[in-house]
Motif scaffolding. Structure first.
Motif, PDB file in Angstrom:
ATOM      1  N   ASN A  83       0.857  -1.197   0.000  1.00 49.74           N
ATOM      2  CA  ASN A  83       0.000   0.000   0.000  1.00 49.74           C
ATOM      3  C   ASN A  83       0.888   1.240   0.000  1.00 49.74           C
ATOM      4  N   PHE A  84       0.246   2.395  -0.153  1.00 45.52           N
ATOM      5  CA  PHE A  84       1.026   3.623  -0.162  1.00 45.52           C
ATOM      6  C   PHE A  84       0.238   4.757   0.462  1.00 45.52           C
ATOM      7  N   TYR A  85       0.977   5.752   0.926  1.00 48.47           N
ATOM      8  CA  TYR A  85       0.409   6.946   1.532  1.00 48.47           C
ATOM      9  C   TYR A  85       1.011   8.167   0.839  1.00 48.47           C
ATOM     10  N   ILE A  86       0.190   9.160   0.624  1.00 49.11           N
ATOM     11  CA  ILE A  86       0.643  10.404   0.030  1.00 49.11           C
ATOM     12  C   ILE A  86       0.550  11.491   1.086  1.00 49.11           C
ATOM     13  N   ASP A  87       1.574  12.328   1.195  1.00 51.43           N
ATOM     14  CA  ASP A  87       1.546  13.382   2.209  1.00 51.43           C
ATOM     15  C   ASP A  87       0.568  14.493   1.815  1.00 51.43           C
ATOM     16  N   CYS A  88       0.373  15.441   2.708  1.00 50.79           N
ATOM     17  CA  CYS A  88      -0.634  16.490   2.496  1.00 50.79           C
ATOM     18  C   CYS A  88      -0.296  17.423   1.345  1.00 50.79           C
ATOM     19  N   ASP A  89       0.989  17.600   1.038  1.00 57.25           N
ATOM     20  CA  ASP A  89       1.389  18.439  -0.097  1.00 57.25           C
ATOM     21  C   ASP A  89       1.287  17.702  -1.434  1.00 57.25           C
ATOM     22  N   MET A  90       1.109  16.403  -1.365  1.00 58.81           N
ATOM     23  CA  MET A  90       1.027  15.515  -2.532  1.00 58.81           C
ATOM     24  C   MET A  90       2.295  15.559  -3.381  1.00 58.81           C
ATOM     25  N   ASP A  91       3.454  15.666  -2.704  1.00 60.96           N
ATOM     26  CA  ASP A  91       4.719  15.651  -3.430  1.00 60.96           C
ATOM     27  C   ASP A  91       5.665  14.553  -2.956  1.00 60.96           C
ATOM     28  N   PHE A  92       5.143  13.664  -2.133  1.00 65.18           N
ATOM     29  CA  PHE A  92       5.982  12.658  -1.504  1.00 65.18           C
ATOM     30  C   PHE A  92       5.120  11.420  -1.227  1.00 65.18           C
ATOM     31  N   ILE A  93       5.636  10.229  -1.513  1.00 63.59           N
ATOM     32  CA  ILE A  93       4.877   8.998  -1.303  1.00 63.59           C
ATOM     33  C   ILE A  93       5.658   8.078  -0.382  1.00 63.59           C
ATOM     34  N   LEU A  94       4.958   7.487   0.576  1.00 63.44           N
ATOM     35  CA  LEU A  94       5.506   6.429   1.425  1.00 63.44           C
ATOM     36  C   LEU A  94       4.868   5.130   0.961  1.00 63.44           C
ATOM     37  N   ILE A  95       5.695   4.184   0.547  1.00 67.20           N
ATOM     38  CA  ILE A  95       5.191   2.901   0.049  1.00 67.20           C
ATOM     39  C   ILE A  95       5.608   1.804   1.006  1.00 67.20           C
ATOM     40  N   ASN A  96       4.633   1.028   1.431  1.00 64.59           N
ATOM     41  CA  ASN A  96       4.900  -0.150   2.252  1.00 64.59           C
ATOM     42  C   ASN A  96       5.081  -1.333   1.323  1.00 64.59           C
ATOM     43  N   ILE A  97       6.198  -2.025   1.498  1.00 62.20           N
ATOM     44  CA  ILE A  97       6.510  -3.150   0.622  1.00 62.20           C
ATOM     45  C   ILE A  97       6.848  -4.380   1.442  1.00 62.20           C
ATOM     46  N   LEU A  98       6.847  -5.505   0.769  1.00 61.33           N
ATOM     47  CA  LEU A  98       7.321  -6.754   1.338  1.00 61.33           C
ATOM     48  C   LEU A  98       8.586  -7.117   0.593  1.00 61.33           C
ATOM     49  N   GLN A  99       9.702  -7.102   1.294  1.00 62.12           N
ATOM     50  CA  GLN A  99      11.000  -7.427   0.692  1.00 62.12           C
ATOM     51  C   GLN A  99      11.169  -8.941   0.751  1.00 62.12           C
ATOM     52  N   ILE A 100      11.262  -9.579  -0.400  1.00 63.64           N
ATOM     53  CA  ILE A 100      11.329 -11.043  -0.460  1.00 63.64           C
ATOM     54  C   ILE A 100      12.656 -11.569   0.088  1.00 63.64           C
ATOM     55  N   TYR A 101      13.770 -11.039  -0.379  1.00 67.00           N
ATOM     56  CA  TYR A 101      15.078 -11.447   0.119  1.00 67.00           C
ATOM     57  C   TYR A 101      15.640 -10.334   0.988  1.00 67.00           C
ATOM     58  N   LYS A 102      16.725 -10.605   1.653  1.00 67.55           N
ATOM     59  CA  LYS A 102      17.272  -9.641   2.603  1.00 67.55           C
ATOM     60  C   LYS A 102      17.990  -8.476   1.946  1.00 67.55           C
ATOM     61  N   ILE A 103      18.430  -8.613   0.716  1.00 63.81           N
ATOM     62  CA  ILE A 103      19.236  -7.574   0.083  1.00 63.81           C
ATOM     63  C   ILE A 103      18.341  -6.670  -0.764  1.00 63.81           C
ATOM     64  N   SER A 104      18.455  -5.351  -0.539  1.00 64.13           N
ATOM     65  CA  SER A 104      17.703  -4.420  -1.381  1.00 64.13           C
ATOM     66  C   SER A 104      18.598  -3.355  -1.999  1.00 64.13           C
ATOM     67  N   CYS A 105      19.761  -3.150  -1.443  1.00 63.91           N
ATOM     68  CA  CYS A 105      20.670  -2.126  -1.942  1.00 63.91           C
ATOM     69  C   CYS A 105      21.553  -2.704  -3.044  1.00 63.91           C
ATOM     70  N   HIS A 106      22.010  -1.839  -3.946  1.00 63.41           N
ATOM     71  CA  HIS A 106      22.838  -2.307  -5.058  1.00 63.41           C
ATOM     72  C   HIS A 106      24.247  -2.694  -4.635  1.00 63.41           C
ATOM     73  N   ILE A 107      24.619  -2.412  -3.379  1.00 64.59           N
ATOM     74  CA  ILE A 107      25.927  -2.838  -2.876  1.00 64.59           C
ATOM     75  C   ILE A 107      25.774  -3.937  -1.824  1.00 64.59           C
TER      76      ILE A 107
END
Length: 120
Positions: A83-107
């Motif tokens: 799901n996602f939430y949009i702030d009151c200014d509508m210029d920023f989104i918070l997205i809730n995700i399910l990370q399948i594996y432990k690594i999400s960063c490119h390093i």
């Protein structure tokens, strides 16, 4: 069951009211729902938002490569959109995700590390 006709109408009606920046991007923060930690900060464009909502996987936009990419396309470390939430200014989104594996960063870290610049 989700009614896609109503959902598409909602997206189309509210899609253009988002506060896009000069480059037609929207800032996004991704938070893992399993441990409630912020994983990364990213950018979305018009196409990546639509692809993310309808495909249930996260699609990003890269400014440096000018490329729309699917998280897990090469690394197989998928992120599932919840799901996602949009702030009151509508210029920023918070997205809730399910990370399948432990690594999400490119390093190969669990989340993109933030370096502390100043400590008071």
């Amino acid at each position: 069951m989700l009614n896609f006709k109503k959902f598409k109408k909602f997206i189309i009606n509210n899609y253009f009211f988002l506060n896009w920046n000069y480059f037609n991007n929207l800032y996004v923060v991704l938070k893992n729902i399993l441990n409630n930690k912020i994983i990364m900060f990213a950018l979305f464009n018009y196409i990546s938002i639509i692809n993310t909502i309808f495909n249930k996987y996260i699609y990003y936009y890269s400014r440096s490569k000018n490329y729309l990419w699917f998280k897990g396309e090469k690394s197989k470390y998928f992120q599932i959109f919840k799901n996602f939430y949009i702030d009151c200014d509508m210029d920023f989104i918070l997205i809730n995700i399910l990370q399948i594996y432990k690594i999400s960063c490119h390093i190969n870290y669990f989340f993109c590390n933030f370096n502390k610049i100043l400590n008071y």
